[in-house]
Structure formats: structure tokens, C-alpha cells
Scaffold this active site. Sequence first.
Site, PDB file in Angstrom:
ATOM      1  N   ASN A  83       0.777  -1.056   0.059  1.00  0.00           N
ATOM      2  CA  ASN A  83       0.117   0.073   0.032  1.00  0.00           C
ATOM      3  C   ASN A  83       0.845   1.274  -0.131  1.00  0.00           C
ATOM      4  O   ASN A  83       2.103   1.021   0.209  1.00  0.00           O
ATOM      5  CB  ASN A  83      -0.776   0.025   1.202  1.00  0.00           C
ATOM      6  CG  ASN A  83      -0.115  -0.129   2.475  1.00  0.00           C
ATOM      7  OD1 ASN A  83       0.514   0.876   2.971  1.00  0.00           O
ATOM      8  ND2 ASN A  83      -0.415  -1.046   3.083  1.00  0.00           N
ATOM      9  N   LYS A 126       8.957 -16.280 -11.168  1.00  0.00           N
ATOM     10  CA  LYS A 126       8.296 -15.266 -11.515  1.00  0.00           C
ATOM     11  C   LYS A 126       7.131 -15.716 -12.193  1.00  0.00           C
ATOM     12  O   LYS A 126       7.150 -16.643 -13.200  1.00  0.00           O
ATOM     13  CB  LYS A 126       9.015 -14.345 -12.440  1.00  0.00           C
ATOM     14  CG  LYS A 126       8.430 -13.213 -12.892  1.00  0.00           C
ATOM     15  CD  LYS A 126       9.138 -12.252 -13.645  1.00  0.00           C
ATOM     16  CE  LYS A 126       8.248 -11.090 -14.394  1.00  0.00           C
ATOM     17  NZ  LYS A 126       8.962 -10.546 -15.531  1.00  0.00           N
ATOM     18  N   ILE A 161      -2.097  -7.577  14.421  1.00  0.00           N
ATOM     19  CA  ILE A 161      -0.946  -7.587  15.354  1.00  0.00           C
ATOM     20  C   ILE A 161      -1.485  -6.712  16.504  1.00  0.00           C
ATOM     21  O   ILE A 161      -1.335  -7.100  17.754  1.00  0.00           O
ATOM     22  CB  ILE A 161       0.178  -6.666  14.813  1.00  0.00           C
ATOM     23  CG1 ILE A 161       0.782  -7.458  13.461  1.00  0.00           C
ATOM     24  CG2 ILE A 161       1.282  -6.937  15.748  1.00  0.00           C
ATOM     25  CD1 ILE A 161       1.856  -6.800  12.745  1.00  0.00           C
TER      26      ILE A 161
HETATM   27  O1  C5P Z   1      -8.999  -2.626  11.133  1.00  0.00           O
HETATM   28  P1  C5P Z   1      -7.748  -1.812  10.702  1.00  0.00           P
HETATM   29  O2  C5P Z   1      -6.872  -2.288   9.722  1.00  0.00           O
HETATM   30  O3  C5P Z   1      -8.230  -0.531   9.851  1.00  0.00           O
HETATM   31  O4  C5P Z   1      -6.944  -1.066  11.848  1.00  0.00           O
HETATM   32  C1  C5P Z   1      -5.983  -0.331  11.835  1.00  0.00           C
HETATM   33  C2  C5P Z   1      -5.041  -0.420  13.032  1.00  0.00           C
HETATM   34  O5  C5P Z   1      -4.732  -1.848  13.161  1.00  0.00           O
HETATM   35  C3  C5P Z   1      -3.603   0.085  12.908  1.00  0.00           C
HETATM   36  O6  C5P Z   1      -3.036   0.571  14.125  1.00  0.00           O
HETATM   37  C4  C5P Z   1      -2.721  -0.891  12.284  1.00  0.00           C
HETATM   38  O7  C5P Z   1      -1.432  -0.726  12.593  1.00  0.00           O
HETATM   39  C5  C5P Z   1      -3.331  -2.307  13.052  1.00  0.00           C
HETATM   40  N1  C5P Z   1      -3.084  -3.443  12.228  1.00  0.00           N
HETATM   41  C6  C5P Z   1      -2.585  -4.447  12.802  1.00  0.00           C
HETATM   42  N2  C5P Z   1      -2.475  -5.737  11.958  1.00  0.00           N
HETATM   43  C7  C5P Z   1      -3.064  -5.893  10.949  1.00  0.00           C
HETATM   44  C8  C5P Z   1      -4.076  -4.900  10.456  1.00  0.00           C
HETATM   45  C9  C5P Z   1      -4.003  -3.767  11.071  1.00  0.00           C
HETATM   46  O8  C5P Z   1      -1.849  -4.420  13.714  1.00  0.00           O
HETATM   47  N3  C5P Z   1      -3.307  -7.047  10.267  1.00  0.00           N
END
Ligand code: C5P
Length: 401
Positions: A214, A292, A310
Site C-alpha cells: 500500500n 516469476k 497484530i
Molecule cells: O482494522 P484496521 O486495519 O483499519 O486497523 C488499523 C489499525 O490496526 C492500525 O493501528 C494498524 O497498525 C493495525 N493493524 C494491525 N494488524 C493488521 C491490520 C491492522 O496491527 N493485520
Amino acid sequence: MSRNVSEKAETPRRVLVGVSAGIAAYKTPELVRRLRERGCEVRVAMTRGAKEFITPLTLQAVSGHRVHETLLDVEAEAGMGHIELARWADDIVVAPATADLLARLAAGMADDLLTTAVLASRARLWLAPAMNHVMWDHPAVRQNIATLEQRGARTLGPGSGSQACGEEGYGRMLAPGEIADAVTAGSEALAGKRFVVTAGPTYEALDPVRFIGNRSSGRMGFAVAEALAEAGAEVTLIAGPVHLSARGGIERIDVRTAAEMRDAVMAQLPADAFVSVAAVADYRPASRSDEKIKRSGESMQLELVPNPDILREVAGLSPRPFVVGFAAETSDVGENARAKLEAKSLDLIAANRVGDDCGFDAGENALVVYSSDREWDLGSASKTALAEKLVSVIAEQMENA
Ligand code: C5P
């Protein structure tokens, strides 16, 4: 995964003092001495006009280094060139900052060595204005100051009193000792606290050359890590693939995927707080091709599987750190952020709207922070300025927790 404590950790604070053409330049040699007394390494850059008020030789003598004067001098650039100087500095202190210099900085001009160094630097920018009080009150000057502050510059003074022009009012440059104190005073609000911060995107590989990722630049997360370190915290920054370097004293661990980021975070716990700024990819390809993937002319389907959340995992630990999440939303920012705060059991969530024109991969941002019962609108400003405000909210809430 690679880790390093950024190389400036043990080095003294590096301050570039910029001098522009005001009578208060006669106080600048003393500022250089006061900064050195406080343990800073100091280099000086002067505008051409400043040399009418103070000589480079004086500033060379007090700083212990050749003064940087011109942008287009082949010999000088062969020493420490302007980009190197811009990268070298932790802080740039412009004292005195004249109305003309403020206008040039606000306009983003790079027509001499000092303004170019400011533009090319990620250092903290301090401005010690000095000018006639009527000039200081002029809407043009006020607007330039407001613009610079919004981008993260910090203004020191001016003070009031009798001026060189014989008039009284606001416009005197602060005393060198006051400026040196402000530049070197770190807040101790978070001293003794250990923070783990994530920043940047994650890249989820499809094959050896392609990934799903992203547009996150990592700048907000780096600004938060730096603001925490400045408030006295011990900071470990776990960064996805970004093109940024962190300022001194921050332990940095580089990762690429969400799974690596999760493992790196868990390995750093327990900690007092976890701030999850990273734009973690929610999904990864179910499998990664070792070769690839060849173009076939047919349409193709990708199977994606969810990545670990996380933030949710850390917030679910017991005991757990103080947990701060970020919410990047394209619509209904407040509503979605509050829902996320509750769903993921966070202490705080910092929400911003992202779109084509703001948020991701931009220098500026706008944040609103929510707890379960309060909200703080931090306004729209540079990521550096917002990070400082966010850190104040975190420090206050951790104290009350
Ligand atoms: O639910 P969403 O992805 O919008 O939440 C955003 C928050 O969750 C951010 O703080 C991002 O760092 C954390 N996050 C995470 N692990 C993921 C997705 C998002 O820690 N797989």
C-alpha cells in the site's frame, strides 16, 4: 529482518545554526557557545547579508568549524556540501530569523545555502525571530510564521523590550541562553517508559518480483517514534519497507511482511506501550510462487488469506501494554474509529481520513484521537507537529491509566 540502533544514538546533538541579516546577529556567537556548553556539536550557515553584521571568522572561532556561506562554491561543496549538512543536523536553529528569511522559508525558496539546507533537511526547525515590532505585527509576517509552525517549525520568542531601532515592543531576539535551553530541553514526560512502534506498509510477496502493498510512506510512524524518544521514552521502531532514516537514539528493526512484523513486535514485549501506526496488509497471497509468474493471456485469480491482526493480538495479552491504534478511513472517520477502538479493546485510536489528496504518502495529516470517553481534535498540521501532540495525549492518558 535486520536491526540496528540508529548511528546517532551515542553522538552529541548536532545543531546547524543559521544566521540571517539582522542586528541581533551580534548575539549569535554567544548562542553557539551556549549550545556547545550544553554538549551540542555546532556548525554555522550564514546568509550573505548576515556577513554585514558578523564575520564568518568569529563564528568559525566559536564553533570550531568553517562557516557555510555559499551554495555555489565548488571548494566549499567539496567539504561538507549543503545536502550533507542538511542530513547531518538533528536541529536547525535560525537566530536571528529576519522577516525576509521567514518569508523565503514560508515560500519554500532555496535561493541560498541556508534556505536550501532547511528544505533538504528532516531536522527540527527552530526560529528565533528578530525584527522591528511593527514588522513583527505585520499580517505578512504573522502568516509566514503560522505557515511555518503548521509545517512543524517551533518559534522561540521574540521577546519585548527596547529595540536597536530605538522603539519598544515585541521583536527582540531571545537571549542566547534562553534559545539554547529551549533547543536542548527534552521533555521527560515518558522517561523510563519503553515503547514499541510500528510504521510503514508491509509487502506480501506473490513471486520473487511482485507483491501486494500500500501507499504508506512510514512518515507518521517515524514522526511518532521520534516524538516519543524526544519525550524521554526508550523506543523500538519496527518498520516495513520505507525510504526513511530515524533520528538518533531509536532502535530500529526492519521487516517486510505482516508475519515478520508480528513476530518482531511479540519479541519486543513486554513493553509499557505499543503504538501501531503501520498500515499492515490485511491479506497475503495464499501461496508465493518461487518463480516469476508468467503472463498467459488468461484472466487469473489470486487467493488471499488473512494476515494476523497484530494490534488486536497485543491488546488481547494479559498483562498488556498501553495500546494505541491508528485508523485510516476514507469515510465516516469518527464512527469507524470508535468502532475499531471498541472492537480491538484499544486505549486510544488516532483517526485520519485518507484519500487521493491526503493522509498516505503526504507530509501533512489531520488527526482526531479517541478514547472510550474522550476525543482530542489535533487539527491539521505536519506529521511532526501532530506526532508531538499525539505523544502529549498518550503521556497524559498513560499517567491516568
Ligand atoms: O482494522 P484496521 O486495519 O483499519 O486497523 C488499523 C489499525 O490496526 C492500525 O493501528 C494498524 O497498525 C493495525 N493493524 C494491525 N494488524 C493488521 C491490520 C491492522 O496491527 N493485520
